[in-house]
Design a protein around this motif. Structure first.
Motif, PDB file in Angstrom:
ATOM      1  N   VAL A 292       4.090   5.738   9.565  1.00  0.00           N
ATOM      2  CA  VAL A 292       3.644   4.430   9.092  1.00  0.00           C
ATOM      3  C   VAL A 292       3.418   3.574  10.334  1.00  0.00           C
ATOM      4  O   VAL A 292       4.230   3.603  11.270  1.00  0.00           O
ATOM      5  CB  VAL A 292       4.706   3.769   8.180  1.00  0.00           C
TER       6      VAL A 292
ATOM      7  N   LYS B 149      16.477  -4.230  13.211  1.00  0.00           N
ATOM      8  CA  LYS B 149      15.935  -3.299  12.212  1.00  0.00           C
ATOM      9  C   LYS B 149      14.540  -2.830  12.597  1.00  0.00           C
ATOM     10  O   LYS B 149      14.173  -1.669  12.375  1.00  0.00           O
ATOM     11  CB  LYS B 149      15.915  -3.964  10.832  1.00  0.00           C
TER      12      LYS B 149
ATOM     13  N   SER C 217      13.370   1.237  13.469  1.00  0.00           N
ATOM     14  CA  SER C 217      12.337   1.956  12.730  1.00  0.00           C
ATOM     15  C   SER C 217      11.069   2.213  13.542  1.00  0.00           C
ATOM     16  O   SER C 217      10.385   3.209  13.308  1.00  0.00           O
ATOM     17  CB  SER C 217      11.952   1.181  11.462  1.00  0.00           C
ATOM     18  N   TYR C 218      10.742   1.304  14.473  1.00  0.00           N
ATOM     19  CA  TYR C 218       9.427   1.325  15.119  1.00  0.00           C
ATOM     20  C   TYR C 218       9.507   1.386  16.633  1.00  0.00           C
ATOM     21  O   TYR C 218      10.456   0.904  17.247  1.00  0.00           O
ATOM     22  CB  TYR C 218       8.648   0.055  14.746  1.00  0.00           C
TER      23      TYR C 218
ATOM     24  N   SER D  93       6.147   4.120  13.156  1.00  0.00           N
ATOM     25  CA  SER D  93       7.417   4.619  12.631  1.00  0.00           C
ATOM     26  C   SER D  93       7.194   6.029  12.081  1.00  0.00           C
ATOM     27  O   SER D  93       6.501   6.201  11.070  1.00  0.00           O
ATOM     28  CB  SER D  93       7.930   3.693  11.520  1.00  0.00           C
TER      29      SER D  93
ATOM     30  N   LEU E 171       7.445   9.649  10.234  1.00  0.00           N
ATOM     31  CA  LEU E 171       8.004  10.282   9.040  1.00  0.00           C
ATOM     32  C   LEU E 171       7.678  11.770   9.132  1.00  0.00           C
ATOM     33  O   LEU E 171       6.819  12.181   9.917  1.00  0.00           O
ATOM     34  CB  LEU E 171       7.392   9.693   7.761  1.00  0.00           C
TER      35      LEU E 171
ATOM     36  N   LYS F 132      10.718   4.603   0.570  1.00  0.00           N
ATOM     37  CA  LYS F 132      10.884   4.731   2.022  1.00  0.00           C
ATOM     38  C   LYS F 132       9.734   4.044   2.765  1.00  0.00           C
ATOM     39  O   LYS F 132       9.957   3.336   3.761  1.00  0.00           O
ATOM     40  CB  LYS F 132      10.959   6.210   2.416  1.00  0.00           C
ATOM     41  N   ILE F 133       8.498   4.227   2.295  1.00  0.00           N
ATOM     42  CA  ILE F 133       7.353   3.562   2.933  1.00  0.00           C
ATOM     43  C   ILE F 133       7.496   2.051   2.839  1.00  0.00           C
ATOM     44  O   ILE F 133       7.293   1.328   3.824  1.00  0.00           O
ATOM     45  CB  ILE F 133       6.031   4.026   2.283  1.00  0.00           C
TER      46      ILE F 133
ATOM     47  N   SER G 163      10.202   0.341   2.473  1.00  0.00           N
ATOM     48  CA  SER G 163      11.309  -0.069   3.334  1.00  0.00           C
ATOM     49  C   SER G 163      10.858  -0.165   4.791  1.00  0.00           C
ATOM     50  O   SER G 163      11.218  -1.120   5.506  1.00  0.00           O
ATOM     51  CB  SER G 163      12.466   0.914   3.203  1.00  0.00           C
ATOM     52  N   ARG G 164      10.051   0.804   5.250  1.00  0.00           N
ATOM     53  CA  ARG G 164       9.545   0.759   6.626  1.00  0.00           C
ATOM     54  C   ARG G 164       8.641  -0.461   6.826  1.00  0.00           C
ATOM     55  O   ARG G 164       8.708  -1.124   7.863  1.00  0.00           O
ATOM     56  CB  ARG G 164       8.787   2.040   6.952  1.00  0.00           C
TER      57      ARG G 164
ATOM     58  N   ASP H   3      10.778  -3.400   7.193  1.00  0.00           N
ATOM     59  CA  ASP H   3      11.394  -3.442   8.521  1.00  0.00           C
ATOM     60  C   ASP H   3      10.425  -3.977   9.581  1.00  0.00           C
ATOM     61  O   ASP H   3      10.854  -4.492  10.615  1.00  0.00           O
ATOM     62  CB  ASP H   3      11.865  -2.045   8.946  1.00  0.00           C
ATOM     63  N   GLY H   4       9.124  -3.831   9.323  1.00  0.00           N
ATOM     64  CA  GLY H   4       8.121  -4.294  10.278  1.00  0.00           C
ATOM     65  C   GLY H   4       7.753  -5.759  10.150  1.00  0.00           C
ATOM     66  O   GLY H   4       6.878  -6.247  10.872  1.00  0.00           O
TER      67      GLY H   4
END
Length: 229
Positions: A119, A153, A157-158, A191, A193, A206-207, A209-210, A213-214
């Protein structure tokens, strides 16, 4: 929300086979497989993203249309490329900002390929005015940029990615304290996956959530060009 992912290993097997048979004859013979293994499942994934995105990132659009929506074309534009293979060997899902019709606004992108999945968020190759506005925002309020770039966060993730100038951009000194980021010509974060994660029942959550997080990066970039997020 669906109990199973619309994405299966059949999609990745199709992309792998396409990479080894990237020609119009093979694709024509496998057009039904393209529809059942790739296009229909990806459109279903986009459909499943619509409602949760409206809650978590309402300015991003998930549009499940066979053409002209979030699913990017599989046909390559070979006019200006040395690579004349006719098809992309990845799936691209573009979740565009509602303001993208008027300005190159930050967006989200989902990438599925046999060799990598991820992502991504932000601005890839923004037009001159947008890029200048982002650099100006960093220069004028570096603390706000640091808060966005270094938020816990987000960094978990990123990773920031993309290309940069080899020297300082015009109007900024080479010894500017933010020169590493001011040299960027892409303001994107990636990020990763796995294929396995895409085939699991929680992939939509999950997508989303990512993407959530961004938010620090997306909020900073959108504020820089005066669009909501």
């Amino acid at each position: 929300m669906s109990k199973t992912s619309p994405i299966s290993k059949d999609l990745f097997e199709f992309l792998d086979d396409l990479a080894r048979n990237n020609n119009r004859e093979w694709f024509a013979e496998n057009k039904d497989r393209y529809e059942t293994a790739l296009r229909e499942p990806v459109l279903e994934l986009i459909t499943q993203l619509e409602k949760p995105l409206r809650r978590s990132a309402p300015m991003l659009q998930a549009i499940a249309k066979r053409s002209g929506g979030s699913l990017m074309r599989i046909y390559r534009d070979t006019r200006f490329s040395k690579d004349k293979t006719p098809y992309k060997t990845n799936v691209g899902i573009s979740l565009r900002h509602q303001a993208d019709g008027n300005i190159h606004a930050p967006g989200a992108y989902i990438h599925l390929a046999d060799d990598e999945c991820f992502v991504a968020l932000g601005c890839w190759r923004p037009q001159r005015e947008t890029l200048a506005a982002i650099r100006r925002a960093i220069d004028e309020d570096p603390k706000a940029w640091h808060r966005a770039r270094d938020q816990r966060k987000f960094r978990q993730s990123y990773q920031l990615a993309g290309e940069s100038l080899k020297t300082a951009p015009r109007d900024y000194p080479k010894d500017h304290p933010e020169i590493v980021d001011l040299r960027r010509i892409d303001f994107i974060a990636v990020s990763p996956l796995t294929q396995h994660e895409f085939t699991q029942p929680d992939i939509v959550a999950k997508i989303v959530s990512r993407i959530r997080d961004g938010k620090p990066l997306m909020r900073f970039l959108c504020d820089a060009i005066d669009v909501p997020y």
